[in-house]
Design a protein around this motif. Sequence first.
Motif, mmCIF file in Angstrom:
data_model
loop_
_atom_site.group_PDB
_atom_site.id
_atom_site.type_symbol
_atom_site.label_atom_id
_atom_site.label_comp_id
_atom_site.label_asym_id
_atom_site.label_seq_id
_atom_site.Cartn_x
_atom_site.Cartn_y
_atom_site.Cartn_z
ATOM 1 N N GLU A 5 -8.483 -4.218 -7.512
ATOM 2 C CA GLU A 5 -8.574 -5.268 -6.483
ATOM 3 C C GLU A 5 -7.315 -5.295 -5.617
ATOM 4 O O GLU A 5 -7.388 -5.461 -4.407
ATOM 5 C CB GLU A 5 -8.796 -6.637 -7.152
ATOM 6 C CG GLU A 5 -10.180 -6.763 -7.780
ATOM 7 C CD GLU A 5 -10.282 -7.906 -8.814
ATOM 8 O OE1 GLU A 5 -11.414 -8.268 -9.151
ATOM 9 O OE2 GLU A 5 -9.243 -8.398 -9.294
ATOM 10 N N VAL A 6 -6.174 -5.111 -6.252
ATOM 11 C CA VAL A 6 -4.904 -5.077 -5.507
ATOM 12 C C VAL A 6 -4.956 -3.939 -4.480
ATOM 13 O O VAL A 6 -4.613 -4.109 -3.298
ATOM 14 C CB VAL A 6 -3.698 -4.884 -6.476
ATOM 15 C CG1 VAL A 6 -2.411 -4.602 -5.707
ATOM 16 C CG2 VAL A 6 -3.529 -6.107 -7.369
ATOM 17 N N LYS A 7 -5.426 -2.785 -4.924
ATOM 18 C CA LYS A 7 -5.483 -1.614 -4.019
ATOM 19 C C LYS A 7 -6.443 -1.853 -2.857
ATOM 20 O O LYS A 7 -6.197 -1.437 -1.725
ATOM 21 C CB LYS A 7 -5.910 -0.362 -4.800
ATOM 22 C CG LYS A 7 -4.808 0.154 -5.690
ATOM 23 C CD LYS A 7 -4.759 1.649 -5.913
ATOM 24 C CE LYS A 7 -6.025 2.312 -6.277
ATOM 25 N NZ LYS A 7 -5.808 3.708 -6.670
ATOM 26 N N LYS A 8 -7.534 -2.545 -3.143
ATOM 27 C CA LYS A 8 -8.545 -2.814 -2.108
ATOM 28 C C LYS A 8 -7.957 -3.693 -0.993
ATOM 29 O O LYS A 8 -8.128 -3.409 0.200
ATOM 30 C CB LYS A 8 -9.743 -3.522 -2.760
ATOM 31 C CG LYS A 8 -11.050 -3.223 -2.071
ATOM 32 C CD LYS A 8 -12.224 -3.706 -2.885
ATOM 33 C CE LYS A 8 -13.347 -4.002 -1.897
ATOM 34 N NZ LYS A 8 -14.333 -4.891 -2.425
ATOM 35 N N VAL A 9 -7.253 -4.732 -1.392
ATOM 36 C CA VAL A 9 -6.622 -5.616 -0.396
ATOM 37 C C VAL A 9 -5.553 -4.847 0.380
ATOM 38 O O VAL A 9 -5.459 -4.927 1.614
ATOM 39 C CB VAL A 9 -5.991 -6.866 -1.080
ATOM 40 C CG1 VAL A 9 -5.225 -7.704 -0.069
ATOM 41 C CG2 VAL A 9 -7.062 -7.700 -1.767
ATOM 42 N N PRO A 16 -3.843 1.466 9.850
ATOM 43 C CA PRO A 16 -4.173 2.828 9.405
ATOM 44 C C PRO A 16 -2.943 3.559 8.879
ATOM 45 O O PRO A 16 -2.934 4.783 8.799
ATOM 46 C CB PRO A 16 -4.642 3.467 10.715
ATOM 47 C CG PRO A 16 -3.723 2.844 11.751
ATOM 48 C CD PRO A 16 -3.399 1.453 11.252
ATOM 49 N N TYR A 17 -1.910 2.809 8.513
ATOM 50 C CA TYR A 17 -0.637 3.441 8.148
ATOM 51 C C TYR A 17 -0.688 4.129 6.784
ATOM 52 O O TYR A 17 -0.064 5.155 6.574
ATOM 53 C CB TYR A 17 0.482 2.401 8.170
ATOM 54 C CG TYR A 17 0.826 1.977 9.572
ATOM 55 C CD1 TYR A 17 1.941 2.499 10.210
ATOM 56 C CD2 TYR A 17 0.019 1.085 10.285
ATOM 57 C CE1 TYR A 17 2.245 2.136 11.511
ATOM 58 C CE2 TYR A 17 0.318 0.714 11.580
ATOM 59 C CZ TYR A 17 1.428 1.242 12.191
ATOM 60 O OH TYR A 17 1.741 0.891 13.475
ATOM 61 N N CYS A 18 -1.407 3.493 5.862
ATOM 62 C CA CYS A 18 -1.525 4.082 4.521
ATOM 63 C C CYS A 18 -2.978 3.909 4.097
ATOM 64 O O CYS A 18 -3.530 2.816 4.192
ATOM 65 C CB CYS A 18 -0.598 3.375 3.543
ATOM 66 S SG CYS A 18 -0.847 3.836 1.820
ATOM 67 N N ARG A 19 -3.599 5.014 3.633
ATOM 68 C CA ARG A 19 -5.033 4.955 3.238
ATOM 69 C C ARG A 19 -5.195 4.543 1.790
ATOM 70 O O ARG A 19 -6.332 4.487 1.288
ATOM 71 C CB ARG A 19 -5.707 6.320 3.414
ATOM 72 C CG ARG A 19 -6.027 6.711 4.848
ATOM 73 C CD ARG A 19 -4.797 7.261 5.465
ATOM 74 N NE ARG A 19 -4.988 7.990 6.711
ATOM 75 C CZ ARG A 19 -3.950 8.438 7.421
ATOM 76 N NH1 ARG A 19 -2.715 8.224 7.016
ATOM 77 N NH2 ARG A 19 -4.142 9.090 8.535
ATOM 78 N N VAL A 20 -4.092 4.327 1.077
ATOM 79 C CA VAL A 20 -4.145 3.983 -0.346
ATOM 80 C C VAL A 20 -5.079 4.963 -1.077
ATOM 81 O O VAL A 20 -6.103 4.596 -1.651
ATOM 82 C CB VAL A 20 -4.563 2.508 -0.571
ATOM 83 C CG1 VAL A 20 -4.410 2.091 -2.031
ATOM 84 C CG2 VAL A 20 -3.732 1.566 0.313
ATOM 85 N N CYS A 24 -1.586 9.190 -4.634
ATOM 86 C CA CYS A 24 -0.630 9.121 -3.510
ATOM 87 C C CYS A 24 0.223 10.385 -3.530
ATOM 88 O O CYS A 24 1.204 10.476 -4.255
ATOM 89 C CB CYS A 24 0.232 7.867 -3.668
ATOM 90 S SG CYS A 24 1.593 7.768 -2.490
ATOM 91 N N ASN A 25 -0.224 11.400 -2.728
ATOM 92 C CA ASN A 25 0.406 12.723 -2.842
ATOM 93 C C ASN A 25 0.877 13.320 -1.519
ATOM 94 O O ASN A 25 1.273 14.488 -1.461
ATOM 95 C CB ASN A 25 -0.561 13.694 -3.523
ATOM 96 C CG ASN A 25 -1.887 13.788 -2.764
ATOM 97 O OD1 ASN A 25 -2.005 13.309 -1.632
ATOM 98 N ND2 ASN A 25 -2.873 14.406 -3.385
ATOM 99 N N GLY A 26 0.797 12.577 -0.439
ATOM 100 C CA GLY A 26 1.345 13.065 0.819
ATOM 101 C C GLY A 26 0.453 14.014 1.597
ATOM 102 O O GLY A 26 0.875 14.569 2.610
ATOM 103 N N ARG A 291 6.342 4.433 -2.575
ATOM 104 C CA ARG A 291 5.088 4.048 -1.905
ATOM 105 C C ARG A 291 4.149 3.174 -2.734
ATOM 106 O O ARG A 291 3.591 2.209 -2.193
ATOM 107 C CB ARG A 291 4.382 5.306 -1.379
ATOM 108 C CG ARG A 291 5.219 6.020 -0.289
ATOM 109 C CD ARG A 291 4.664 7.380 0.029
ATOM 110 N NE ARG A 291 5.396 8.074 1.082
ATOM 111 C CZ ARG A 291 6.396 8.934 0.867
ATOM 112 N NH1 ARG A 291 6.818 9.194 -0.364
ATOM 113 N NH2 ARG A 291 6.985 9.536 1.891
ATOM 114 N N PRO A 292 3.931 3.471 -4.027
ATOM 115 C CA PRO A 292 3.023 2.592 -4.789
ATOM 116 C C PRO A 292 3.520 1.134 -4.859
ATOM 117 O O PRO A 292 2.702 0.215 -4.990
ATOM 118 C CB PRO A 292 2.996 3.233 -6.180
ATOM 119 C CG PRO A 292 3.320 4.670 -5.923
ATOM 120 C CD PRO A 292 4.323 4.652 -4.811
ATOM 121 N N VAL A 293 4.829 0.946 -4.738
ATOM 122 C CA VAL A 293 5.364 -0.422 -4.717
ATOM 123 C C VAL A 293 4.912 -1.128 -3.439
ATOM 124 O O VAL A 293 4.583 -2.324 -3.446
ATOM 125 C CB VAL A 293 6.914 -0.402 -4.850
ATOM 126 C CG1 VAL A 293 7.520 -1.751 -4.493
ATOM 127 C CG2 VAL A 293 7.311 0.003 -6.264
#
Length: 338
Positions: A5-9, A16-20, A24-26, A291-293
Amino acid sequence: MNWQEVKKVAKEKLKPYCRVCPVCNGVVCAGEVPGMGGVGTGSSFKANIEALNRYKLNLSTIHEVRQPDTTFKLFNETLSIPVMAAPITGSTYNMGGAITEEVYCEEVISGSLMAGTIGWTGDGADPLMYGSGIEAIKKNNGKGIPIIKPRAQDEIIRRIKLAEEAGAIAVGVDIDGAGLITMALKGQPVSPKSPKELEELVKSTSLPFILKGIMTLREAKIAYEIGAKAIVVSNHGGRILDHTPGVAEVLPEIADSLKGKLTIIADGGVRSGVDVLKMLALGAEAVLIGRPVVVAVFGNGREGLKLYFNNIKNELSQTMLLTGVSSVMNVPRDILRG
Ligand SMILES: Cc1cc2nc3c(=O)[nH]c(=O)nc-3n(C[C@H](O)[C@H](O)[C@H](O)COP(=O)(O)O)c2cc1C
């Protein structure tokens, strides 16, 4: 909220800066700087992930370990895990601005503390960036570490004083920010530093001084000689120079020569408890996660970050149990194969 749920929000807020991405590998964000990617072809960001993936763990379940100890001591602080939040700035131009710089810093510092660890904050061309970090650290009894760009000496020393006034645990410079054109364009030039200049910075403060952005044994030795108390072996998440090696590639030669002389921290591509243990086996004493933070904080603020770090702690404990490691203070290299 659970992690999905956190990732969805976060995905909505970071568009469009980060597609989550699932990992997360660049790959998808290659070249997106400003943004969340790695510079140029994105190869330095990807190299961090690839270097860690090359190592495999030897499964071991015939031993005495029952309750692995994940606590780690950084200077005078005891942390629940050897994992901290990396300094990240540029909420508007890197992350789309759904959360302000001030709120980002506050959530990172508070969320890290709630998980029993420490958040780091950064510096940039807008005064709001360093200032927001300092404010958040001050509000939380100094429990944080601000990292300053390699500006003019007097500008760095002025910011070191602000860190002291905030009661910060330590202070440092991301020396690899030396080539940032964005800083020069905004009238705040950065540059490489001589060992003598770095020594002047170390001597200007009683706080432990950290040099972030070391990728060679030669420069790690200089960091030690000028009196740095810690280094961060880091290529800035691949955002500074294209075609660097991955951090996990250069870490062993640095650690083998300098472990015990200064604290060795590493960052770049750490995504799980398994990755944390791999970095420790390669010679780091602690790691930073970047990034995951951002995803955790954009997804659910300090609660999201607490959840993220707790997940990392559980994964780390489980990985230690299954590789026969009793404490993060002593991780033998031979748990790795590769
Ligand atoms: C958007 C973004 C902004 C960053 N800003 C800073 C900064 O202001 N100061 C700094 O020392 N490092 C900065 N970094 C680098 C991180 O501290 C860290 O070295 C890197 O993100 C670790 O790699 P990872 O994201 O793969 O975990 C930034 C990284 C990103 C992705």
